[in-house]
Write an enzyme that holds these catalytic residues in place. Structure first.
Site, short mmCIF file in Angstrom:
data_model
loop_
_atom_site.label_atom_id
_atom_site.label_comp_id
_atom_site.label_asym_id
_atom_site.label_seq_id
_atom_site.Cartn_x
_atom_site.Cartn_y
_atom_site.Cartn_z
N THR A 94 2.67 0.56 -6.27
CA THR A 94 1.81 1.65 -6.75
C THR A 94 1.16 1.18 -8.03
O THR A 94 1.85 0.94 -9.03
CB THR A 94 2.64 2.92 -7.04
N LYS A 169 -2.29 7.85 -2.87
CA LYS A 169 -0.92 7.85 -3.41
C LYS A 169 -0.84 8.66 -4.72
O LYS A 169 0.05 9.49 -4.88
CB LYS A 169 -0.49 6.39 -3.65
#
Ligand code: NAD
Length: 298
Positions: A94, A169
């Protein structure tokens, strides 16, 4: 079709993900700076590489699962020159949307192909191969990566061009951070009104308050026996990771001039909480801060 995959970053997430790829019949060559992580992966069918360049030089696909954008870009600087032309670089970490786009540009400039494919589902999902992947990049890269992602997860969504996976995300995790605070505040308010955790759970989980933060990761012990609250908030999804993701969302919102007022407040609250507990507590442990602060206020 069996592929040769270099898997870089064998931590909490990468270790079990690499193991699932090996279990699915792929040749997985693993590398991590932490030798304990390499040893654990080796016990699960991952071939340890003597160096990162050795791992990458033999691979058709390079998967990275690293802490942040600077790790990914730093690693790409080291390995893009040693990979075989046309190698597909899949970054599952991420990271900032801008860093993801830079990673794509650098990979393409070096004659490689790229996909950002961050995940949702945590360590439990990584172990059980039930992750959700959100991918950004071209159709060809996505189609090639798909069978590998499906060996590590249950759902794979192509969200758009470079960086679109990271965008999905951080938007998802902004919903999660804000909703965990809302659920925690509701339980603490309920406590002050004499409402039992069980009663509030039974109502809200089948009414309009229903959400993942309540019905899967419930921040009070009891109603959902598998939630981290039942094991003194051992993660799970660490507070530090939630603070990181909300920071990425806040940064993207500021860059884009988008007013995400609850997102920004959630980012501030999680940054302060994570500064105290780091990765020792699940993000649902923020309920204790809310409860303690409420005590101070009365
Ligand atoms: P982690 O810290 O357990 O693992 C990261 C690994 O990368 C470590 O083992 C570290 O030694 C290794 N590493 C760092 N730099 C390296 C380099 N240059 N070369 C080789 N190895 C290197 O972190 P994690 O929990 O596995 O998370 C990885 C990523 O997944 C993060 O971006 C995180 O935000 C994301 N993520 C985590 C979760 C979760 O629940 N843990 C859920 C979804 C997404």
């Amino acid at each position: 079709m069996s592929r040769t995959v270099a898997f870089i970053g064998l931590g909490h997430m990468g270790g079990p993900m690499a193991a699932n790829l090996a279990k699915a019949g792929h040749r997985v060559i693993g590398h991590d700076l932490d030798l304990t992580a390499v040893e654990a992966a080796a016990g699960a069918g991952v071939e340890p590489a003597a160096s990162v360049t050795e791992a990458v030089g033999a691979a058709d696909v390079v998967i990275t699962m690293l802490p942040a954008g600077r790790h990914v870009l730093g690693l790409y600087d080291d390995i893009l020159a040693t990979a075989r032309p046309g190698t597909l670089f899949v970054d599952c970490s991420t990271i900032d949307v801008a860093d993801a786009r830079t990673a794509h540009e650098r990979a393409l400039a070096a004659g490689m192909r790229a996909l950002d494919a961050p995940v949702s589902g945590g360590v439990v999902g990584a172990e059980a191969a039930t992750l959700t992947f959100m991918a950004g990049g071209d159709e060809g890269g996505f189609a090639e990566a798909r069978p590998l992602l499906e060996a590590m997860g249950r759902k794979t969504v192509h969200c758009g061009g470079p960086g679109a996976g990271q965008a999905a995300k951080i938007c998802n995790n902004m919903i999660l951070g804000v909703s965990m605070i809302a659920v925690s505040e509701a339980f603490v308010l309920g406590e002050s009104l004499g409402l039992s955790h069980r009663a509030l759970y039974e109502v809200a989980s089948t009414a309009s308050g229903q959400c993942w933060a309540l019905s899967v990761n419930c921040p009070v012990p009891g109603p959902v026996p598998t939630s981290p609250a039942n094991r003194d908030y051992r993660p799970g999804f660490a507070a530090s990771l939630m603070a990181k993701d909300l920071g990425l969302a806040a940064h993207a919102a500021q860059e884009g001039g988008v007013r995400v007022e609850l997102g920004l407040r959630a980012s501030e609250l999680y940054a302060a909480y994570a500064e105290r507990v780091g990765d020792a507590e699940d993000f649902s442990g923020i309920i204790r801060t809310i409860r303690n602060r409420s005590g101070e206020a009365t």
